[in-house]
Design an enzyme around this catalytic site. Structure first.
Site, PDB file in Angstrom:
ATOM      1  N   HIS A 118      39.604  19.989  62.832  1.00 27.26           N
ATOM      2  CA  HIS A 118      40.447  19.214  61.924  1.00 27.26           C
ATOM      3  C   HIS A 118      39.866  17.820  61.731  1.00 27.26           C
ATOM      4  O   HIS A 118      39.024  17.351  62.495  1.00 27.26           O
ATOM      5  CB  HIS A 118      41.883  19.100  62.466  1.00 27.26           C
ATOM      6  CG  HIS A 118      41.990  18.325  63.749  1.00 27.26           C
ATOM      7  ND1 HIS A 118      41.616  18.854  64.971  1.00 27.26           N
ATOM      8  CD2 HIS A 118      42.431  17.064  64.007  1.00 27.26           C
ATOM      9  CE1 HIS A 118      41.825  17.966  65.918  1.00 27.26           C
ATOM     10  NE2 HIS A 118      42.314  16.853  65.359  1.00 27.26           N
ATOM     11  N   HIS A 279      36.668  17.540  64.177  1.00 29.12           N
ATOM     12  CA  HIS A 279      36.494  17.627  65.619  1.00 29.12           C
ATOM     13  C   HIS A 279      37.424  18.680  66.202  1.00 29.12           C
ATOM     14  O   HIS A 279      38.355  19.158  65.555  1.00 29.12           O
ATOM     15  CB  HIS A 279      36.694  16.276  66.300  1.00 29.12           C
ATOM     16  CG  HIS A 279      38.033  15.641  66.046  1.00 29.12           C
ATOM     17  ND1 HIS A 279      38.365  15.044  64.851  1.00 29.12           N
ATOM     18  CD2 HIS A 279      39.131  15.522  66.840  1.00 29.12           C
ATOM     19  CE1 HIS A 279      39.598  14.570  64.919  1.00 29.12           C
ATOM     20  NE2 HIS A 279      40.092  14.858  66.110  1.00 29.12           N
ATOM     21  N   ARG A 294      44.479   6.883  71.552  1.00 34.60           N
ATOM     22  CA  ARG A 294      43.770   6.915  70.269  1.00 34.60           C
ATOM     23  C   ARG A 294      44.351   5.894  69.296  1.00 34.60           C
ATOM     24  O   ARG A 294      45.568   5.854  69.084  1.00 34.60           O
ATOM     25  CB  ARG A 294      43.855   8.308  69.639  1.00 34.60           C
ATOM     26  CG  ARG A 294      42.960   8.466  68.414  1.00 34.60           C
ATOM     27  CD  ARG A 294      43.209   9.804  67.714  1.00 34.60           C
ATOM     28  NE  ARG A 294      44.360   9.739  66.826  1.00 34.60           N
ATOM     29  CZ  ARG A 294      44.958  10.817  66.309  1.00 34.60           C
ATOM     30  NH1 ARG A 294      44.546  12.020  66.623  1.00 34.60           N
ATOM     31  NH2 ARG A 294      45.992  10.674  65.488  1.00 34.60           N
TER      32      ARG A 294
END
Length: 303
Positions: A118, A279, A294
């Protein structure tokens, strides 16, 4: 990588020259994608030359890896914000003091579900420019992440396929991947706030001018205008042919020739370009813990 006469590509070339003014090292990890950046301390704010050089390296190599960077959550937010405005994710849990930081990883009771190719938040009208992921805790073995160069995936498609993709648009939707995490009321609210987005199947990178295959199996649900470009006999012909094409495009991300695989260590930071990559977080370590933070930089409308 650069298109002849493309002002975006020429601009990127000029920016890349600033790499010579910096002291950090750049070591390739794989032939198609990814470099490790050394001799840099990310606890200190980036100066203008460092910022320009790192941004140029990000565009060119698509994945930057930094090792042994013991930074705080506040420093990670400041570092990521140097590259643009940060989003607050509407589904994932957030850091208690910094809502711009998504907390990834569980408590050893529920396995992660990011093990699908994705591009982060492609379901937004303005998807992510890049994501900066910092490893807090990871198993000694397992939990690697794969990144894919989707510009290379597009460039190496058969010419007839590339021609067939011109002018096609696809729908990207939040709910197929995240709807099971929500109550019916939450799903209704998220649908109102984040309707499906329509993006070109092949986008042009705004900084490099590269053409990039921009569909992914996590968020892309269907093509908008397949029948406009393809003659079909019956309705089921149209649907089957459309799904066959999408599945073929999804599978391009799985080609090892376009990939790099990163083994995490605590205090490793990966910064990648979501406009030109996909990824896959390998889920081979459960019930061991893998905790990440993140930050996601808001990008532009794909064209």
């Amino acid at each position: 990588m650069q298109a002849v006469g493309n002002p975006l590509a020429e601009s990127a070339s000029i920016v890349r020259s600033s790499v010579l003014k910096t002291s950090f090292s750049v070591e390739p990890i794989a032939p198609s994608i990814g470099v490790e950046i050394g001799n840099i301390d990310l606890t200190a704010p980036l100066d203008d030359d460092q910022y320009a050089a790192l941004r140029a390296a990000l565009v060119e190599h698509k994945l930057l890896v930094f090792r042994d960077q013991d930074i705080t959550a506040e420093q990670q937010v400041a570092l990521a914000r140097r590259f643009g405005e940060l989003e607050v994710h509407p589904v994932f849990p957030h850091h208690p003091d910094h809502p711009e930081l998504v907390v990834l990883g569980g408590d050893g009771k529920i396995p992660g579900r990011e093990n699908i190719y994705h591009s982060d938040v492609s379901w937004r009208a303005r998807p992510s420019m890049g994501s900066m992921l910092r490893c807090i805790e990871c198993p000694k073995v397992g939990g690697d992440t794969i990144w894919v160069n989707m510009a290379a995936a597009y460039a190496k498609l058969p010419e007839a396929t590339r021609d067939a993709l011109e002018g096609l648009f696809a729908v990207h939707d939040l709910l197929p991947a995240f709807g099971t995490r929500m109550t019916p009321e939450e799903r209704d609210a998220r649908r109102a706030a984040f309707p499906p987005a329509i993006h070109p199947v092949v986008r042009t990178h705004p900084e490099s001018g590269e053409r990039v295959l921009y569909v992914n199996e996590a968020f892309t649900t269907h093509l908008v205008n397949y029948m406009e470009k393809n003659e079909v006999r019956f309705g089921f012909d149209f649907r089957l042919a459309e799904m066959d094409l999408l599945q073929y495009l999804f599978r391009q991300a799985a080609a090892p020739e376009y990939q790099v695989r990163l083994k995490w260590r605590p205090n490793t930071i990966a910064f990648w370009d979501n406009r030109s990559t996909q990824h896959y977080a390998i889920q081979d370590y459960f019930p061991a813990r893998r905790r990440m933070l993140r930050a996601t930089v808001i990008g532009d409308v794909p064209v």
